[in-house]
Write a protein that holds these residues in place. Sequence first.
Motif, PDB file in Angstrom:
ATOM      1  N   LYS A  19       0.825  -1.206   0.000  1.00  0.00           N
ATOM      2  CA  LYS A  19       0.000   0.000   0.000  1.00  0.00           C
ATOM      3  C   LYS A  19       0.863   1.261   0.000  1.00  0.00           C
ATOM      4  O   LYS A  19       0.539   2.254  -0.654  1.00  0.00           O
ATOM      5  N   LEU A  20       1.987   1.224   0.744  1.00  0.00           N
ATOM      6  CA  LEU A  20       2.884   2.374   0.790  1.00  0.00           C
ATOM      7  C   LEU A  20       3.503   2.645  -0.575  1.00  0.00           C
ATOM      8  O   LEU A  20       3.537   3.793  -1.039  1.00  0.00           O
ATOM      9  N   LYS A 107     -13.263   8.982  -1.808  1.00  0.00           N
ATOM     10  CA  LYS A 107     -12.578   7.716  -1.539  1.00  0.00           C
ATOM     11  C   LYS A 107     -11.939   7.712  -0.157  1.00  0.00           C
ATOM     12  O   LYS A 107     -12.054   6.727   0.588  1.00  0.00           O
ATOM     13  N   SER A 108     -11.289   8.813   0.225  1.00  0.00           N
ATOM     14  CA  SER A 108     -10.625   8.824   1.528  1.00  0.00           C
ATOM     15  C   SER A 108     -11.629   8.974   2.671  1.00  0.00           C
ATOM     16  O   SER A 108     -11.384   8.513   3.787  1.00  0.00           O
ATOM     17  N   TRP A 109     -12.771   9.622   2.406  1.00  0.00           N
ATOM     18  CA  TRP A 109     -13.806   9.695   3.441  1.00  0.00           C
ATOM     19  C   TRP A 109     -14.403   8.308   3.691  1.00  0.00           C
ATOM     20  O   TRP A 109     -14.700   7.933   4.830  1.00  0.00           O
ATOM     21  N   GLU A 260      -3.002  -1.617  11.894  1.00  0.00           N
ATOM     22  CA  GLU A 260      -1.845  -1.718  10.998  1.00  0.00           C
ATOM     23  C   GLU A 260      -2.219  -2.138   9.581  1.00  0.00           C
ATOM     24  O   GLU A 260      -1.349  -2.162   8.709  1.00  0.00           O
ATOM     25  N   GLY A 261      -3.482  -2.418   9.350  1.00  0.00           N
ATOM     26  CA  GLY A 261      -3.911  -2.636   7.976  1.00  0.00           C
ATOM     27  C   GLY A 261      -3.991  -1.338   7.194  1.00  0.00           C
ATOM     28  O   GLY A 261      -3.917  -1.342   5.966  1.00  0.00           O
ATOM     29  N   GLU A 262      -4.099  -0.197   7.916  1.00  0.00           N
ATOM     30  CA  GLU A 262      -4.266   1.106   7.275  1.00  0.00           C
ATOM     31  C   GLU A 262      -3.233   2.142   7.701  1.00  0.00           C
ATOM     32  O   GLU A 262      -3.233   3.258   7.181  1.00  0.00           O
ATOM     33  N   THR A 287       2.166   6.801   9.583  1.00  0.00           N
ATOM     34  CA  THR A 287       1.989   7.001   8.145  1.00  0.00           C
ATOM     35  C   THR A 287       0.647   6.403   7.765  1.00  0.00           C
ATOM     36  O   THR A 287       0.391   5.225   8.054  1.00  0.00           O
ATOM     37  N   ASN A 288      -0.253   7.209   7.155  1.00  0.00           N
ATOM     38  CA  ASN A 288      -1.531   6.630   6.732  1.00  0.00           C
ATOM     39  C   ASN A 288      -1.405   6.036   5.332  1.00  0.00           C
ATOM     40  O   ASN A 288      -0.631   6.508   4.506  1.00  0.00           O
ATOM     41  N   LEU A 289      -2.183   4.980   5.080  1.00  0.00           N
ATOM     42  CA  LEU A 289      -2.014   4.190   3.860  1.00  0.00           C
ATOM     43  C   LEU A 289      -3.258   4.176   2.984  1.00  0.00           C
ATOM     44  O   LEU A 289      -3.325   3.402   2.035  1.00  0.00           O
ATOM     45  N   GLY A 290      -4.241   5.034   3.273  1.00  0.00           N
ATOM     46  CA  GLY A 290      -5.451   5.027   2.469  1.00  0.00           C
ATOM     47  C   GLY A 290      -6.019   6.408   2.242  1.00  0.00           C
ATOM     48  O   GLY A 290      -7.200   6.548   1.921  1.00  0.00           O
ATOM     49  N   ARG A 291      -5.182   7.421   2.409  1.00  0.00           N
ATOM     50  CA  ARG A 291      -5.658   8.808   2.307  1.00  0.00           C
ATOM     51  C   ARG A 291      -4.710   9.606   1.412  1.00  0.00           C
ATOM     52  O   ARG A 291      -4.203  10.657   1.799  1.00  0.00           O
TER      53      ARG A 291
END
Length: 425
Positions: A19-20, A107-109, A260-262, A287-291
Amino acid sequence: MSRLERATREYIVEHQLHKLSSGLRHITTCNRFYQHKFAVHSLDIDAIQNLSDLALLPFTTKSELVADQEAYPPYGSFLSHEPHDYYRLHQTSGTTGHPLKVLDTLKSWDWWARCWHTVYSAAGLTRKDILFFAFGFGPFIGFWSAYEAARYLGALTIPGGGMSSLQRLNTLLDCGATVLLCTPSYALHLAEVAREQGISLRESSIRVTIHAGEPGASIPATRRRIEEAWGAETYDHAGMTEMGAYGFTCEAHTGIHVNEGEFIAEILDPQTGEVVPEGQRGELVLTNLGRWGSPALRYRTGDLVENGGHHCPCGRSYLVLPGGILGRIDDMLIVRGVNIYPSALANILHRFPEVAEYQIIVTSAGTMDELTLRVECPANLVPRLQEELHQSLSLRIPIEAVESRTLPRYELKARRVIDQRHNKA
């Protein structure tokens, strides 16, 4: 519990790196803020092959983002898209400086809501629950994303914005709410109002309370006080406007798990930047992984946490932070050589049912900090409080007992520390 939550560490790390890598490739093409940071540090994103390579990424700080927003008003250069591509705007509470505006794409919301759904799942909520949100619904992110996440849960929601505390109590009782969502301070205030009105909350249908916005629900004495007042099981949550909903409490109540999934979490020595070993305390860096429309890479949260490793009786493999957020790094006070965080004082004062509310007054004596407490309690309780503080902290702290309802109550983040030091604003 999802399959990822109980997966091996190797699988979780592989998931995070995938994801990163995808997110980094995206923002290098469209995010001016990180394009500039990467250029200054001569960063080749292909060099990040494992989590230890995260150290190649520069830190991101709130002061940086605020300065960027002031330089490029109104939203700064850290957006990956044009403003018309965004769906929601929220801002930080402003308790530690100028509020920071943060935007989310559709998408990020949706990602925010899925992160909050993890909080609900860990607390055992189902579509049969009725959720009451004792929250004002202003621009502060607060429980907006929690409200959105109830869609995925399929549960009935009751917004409590624009109501007095008594109106909120009457509404949640009349509607048979089973879950209360608010700050821990406000849960205690609602309990106080209920006592004054002769309302027995323990006989209500509330079975779970979920708290966010400030440390408290992971402080043992505070959590016990909330549970005793409401006759319900209390869960903590950690999140930030600029980061996302990253932490949740499991049924074992060992602390807060990082989702830790996100998110990727590091716990670092705030001075050296070195990773602290398990059992030690340091600053949480996330570190966020979906925004990726509003990314935050290696964001220095300023929060003090303990590295609890990856073992929990609940069976999850996610990182545990025992005691949740222990305090702000910059909130530590050194009083006659003793390091004190406000959360430690809360854990002592909330052991006493007679203590309704309190303030921490910080003054300076030369280069030393000094503390005085204002406490809403009977005057004859003061000697017991002072003895308990002395036994726990090895300090004798002056206490002024004040009349009931003398001190302010809070719906959002409580501001109990009154800093009167000469060298502070």
